[in-house]
Design a protein around this motif. Structure first.
Motif, PDB file in Angstrom:
ATOM      1  N   UNK A   1     -12.056  17.011   4.078  1.00 11.56           N
ATOM      2  CA  UNK A   1     -12.559  15.787   4.703  1.00 11.56           C
ATOM      3  C   UNK A   1     -11.627  15.290   5.795  1.00 11.56           C
ATOM      4  N   UNK A   2     -10.330  15.351   5.546  1.00 10.46           N
ATOM      5  CA  UNK A   2      -9.362  14.890   6.548  1.00 10.46           C
ATOM      6  C   UNK A   2      -9.453  15.739   7.814  1.00 10.46           C
ATOM      7  N   UNK A   3      -9.590  17.043   7.652  1.00  3.80           N
ATOM      8  CA  UNK A   3      -9.732  17.920   8.810  1.00  3.80           C
ATOM      9  C   UNK A   3     -11.032  17.639   9.557  1.00  3.80           C
ATOM     10  N   UNK A   4     -12.091  17.392   8.802  1.00  2.00           N
ATOM     11  CA  UNK A   4     -13.382  17.084   9.420  1.00  2.00           C
ATOM     12  C   UNK A   4     -13.308  15.772  10.196  1.00  2.00           C
ATOM     13  N   UNK A   5     -12.673  14.762   9.598  1.00  2.00           N
ATOM     14  CA  UNK A   5     -12.522  13.474  10.286  1.00  2.00           C
ATOM     15  C   UNK A   5     -11.793  13.684  11.601  1.00  2.00           C
ATOM     16  N   UNK A   6     -10.716  14.443  11.555  1.00  2.00           N
ATOM     17  CA  UNK A   6      -9.929  14.698  12.758  1.00  2.00           C
ATOM     18  C   UNK A   6     -10.786  15.337  13.846  1.00  2.00           C
ATOM     19  N   UNK A   7     -11.656  16.263  13.456  1.00  2.00           N
ATOM     20  CA  UNK A   7     -12.458  16.992  14.439  1.00  2.00           C
ATOM     21  C   UNK A   7     -13.684  16.227  14.938  1.00  2.00           C
TER      22      UNK A   7
ATOM     23  N   UNK B   1       1.685   7.897   3.885  1.00  2.00           N
ATOM     24  CA  UNK B   1       1.144   9.253   3.815  1.00  2.00           C
ATOM     25  C   UNK B   1       1.748  10.055   4.959  1.00  2.00           C
ATOM     26  N   UNK B   2       2.709  10.916   4.675  1.00  2.00           N
ATOM     27  CA  UNK B   2       3.414  11.622   5.754  1.00  2.00           C
ATOM     28  C   UNK B   2       2.639  12.817   6.329  1.00  2.00           C
ATOM     29  N   UNK B   3       1.366  12.629   6.579  1.00  2.00           N
ATOM     30  CA  UNK B   3       0.529  13.670   7.168  1.00  2.00           C
ATOM     31  C   UNK B   3      -0.418  12.996   8.148  1.00  2.00           C
ATOM     32  N   UNK B   4      -0.356  13.383   9.406  1.00  2.00           N
ATOM     33  CA  UNK B   4      -1.124  12.734  10.475  1.00  2.00           C
ATOM     34  C   UNK B   4      -2.626  12.752  10.197  1.00  2.00           C
ATOM     35  N   UNK B   5      -3.161  13.887   9.771  1.00  2.00           N
ATOM     36  CA  UNK B   5      -4.599  13.995   9.544  1.00  2.00           C
ATOM     37  C   UNK B   5      -5.060  13.134   8.373  1.00  2.00           C
ATOM     38  N   UNK B   6      -4.297  13.138   7.291  1.00  2.00           N
ATOM     39  CA  UNK B   6      -4.648  12.296   6.147  1.00  2.00           C
ATOM     40  C   UNK B   6      -4.515  10.819   6.505  1.00  2.00           C
ATOM     41  N   UNK B   7      -3.459  10.469   7.215  1.00  2.00           N
ATOM     42  CA  UNK B   7      -3.253   9.078   7.620  1.00  2.00           C
ATOM     43  C   UNK B   7      -4.414   8.601   8.488  1.00  2.00           C
TER      44      UNK B   7
ATOM     45  N   UNK C   1      -7.538   8.131   6.293  1.00  2.00           N
ATOM     46  CA  UNK C   1      -7.437   6.924   5.464  1.00  2.00           C
ATOM     47  C   UNK C   1      -7.471   5.636   6.285  1.00  2.00           C
ATOM     48  N   UNK C   2      -7.283   5.728   7.580  1.00  2.00           N
ATOM     49  CA  UNK C   2      -7.210   4.541   8.438  1.00  2.00           C
ATOM     50  C   UNK C   2      -8.545   4.117   9.034  1.00  2.00           C
ATOM     51  N   UNK C   3      -9.531   4.980   8.981  1.00  2.00           N
ATOM     52  CA  UNK C   3     -10.817   4.688   9.636  1.00  2.00           C
ATOM     53  C   UNK C   3     -11.444   3.402   9.102  1.00  2.00           C
ATOM     54  N   UNK C   4     -11.546   3.269   7.783  1.00  2.00           N
ATOM     55  CA  UNK C   4     -12.183   2.077   7.213  1.00  2.00           C
ATOM     56  C   UNK C   4     -11.416   0.804   7.558  1.00  2.00           C
TER      57      UNK C   4
END
Length: 98
Positions: free
Chosen positions: A10-16, A49-55, A58-61
């Motif tokens: 999901x995090x990768x999909x959000x990024x893309x 969260x020390x991961x750019x994609x996860x951060x 999680x920040x969208x909402x």
């Protein structure tokens, strides 16, 4: 969130898909404002969260809640984002099968 989809997927999909959706959905000024809010929220989330994609995921909402637009527009954007995420993940799974 779909229980058959990993958080990483999901995090990768959000990024893309997120930034393309922002550009498609919002007029230019609103898109710039939302990107700015999203960047601020992501920078704060990176402390937890020390991961750019996860951060980012999680920040969208949080960014959407802070964004000064109508609730119906927020709901529509969130719905379209979910749809694009699942379409993206489904397409990638199909490609991996072949």
């Amino acid at each position: 969130m779909n229980c058959n989809v990993s958080v990483i997927d999901e995090a990768l999909a959000v990024t893309d898909v997120l930034f393309l959706l922002i550009d498609d959905f919002f007029p230019t000024t609103e898109a710039q404002e939302f990107r700015h809010l999203l960047t601020e929220c992501t920078q704060k989330k990176l402390l937890e969260v020390p991961n750019q994609q996860l951060a980012l995921a999680y920040s969208v909402d949080e960014a959407l809640q802070s964004f000064n637009i109508s609730m119906s527009k927020k709901i529509e954007f969130h719905h379209l984002l979910k749809k694009r995420i699942y379409r993206y993940i489904s397409c990638n799974k199909e490609l991996l099968k072949n």
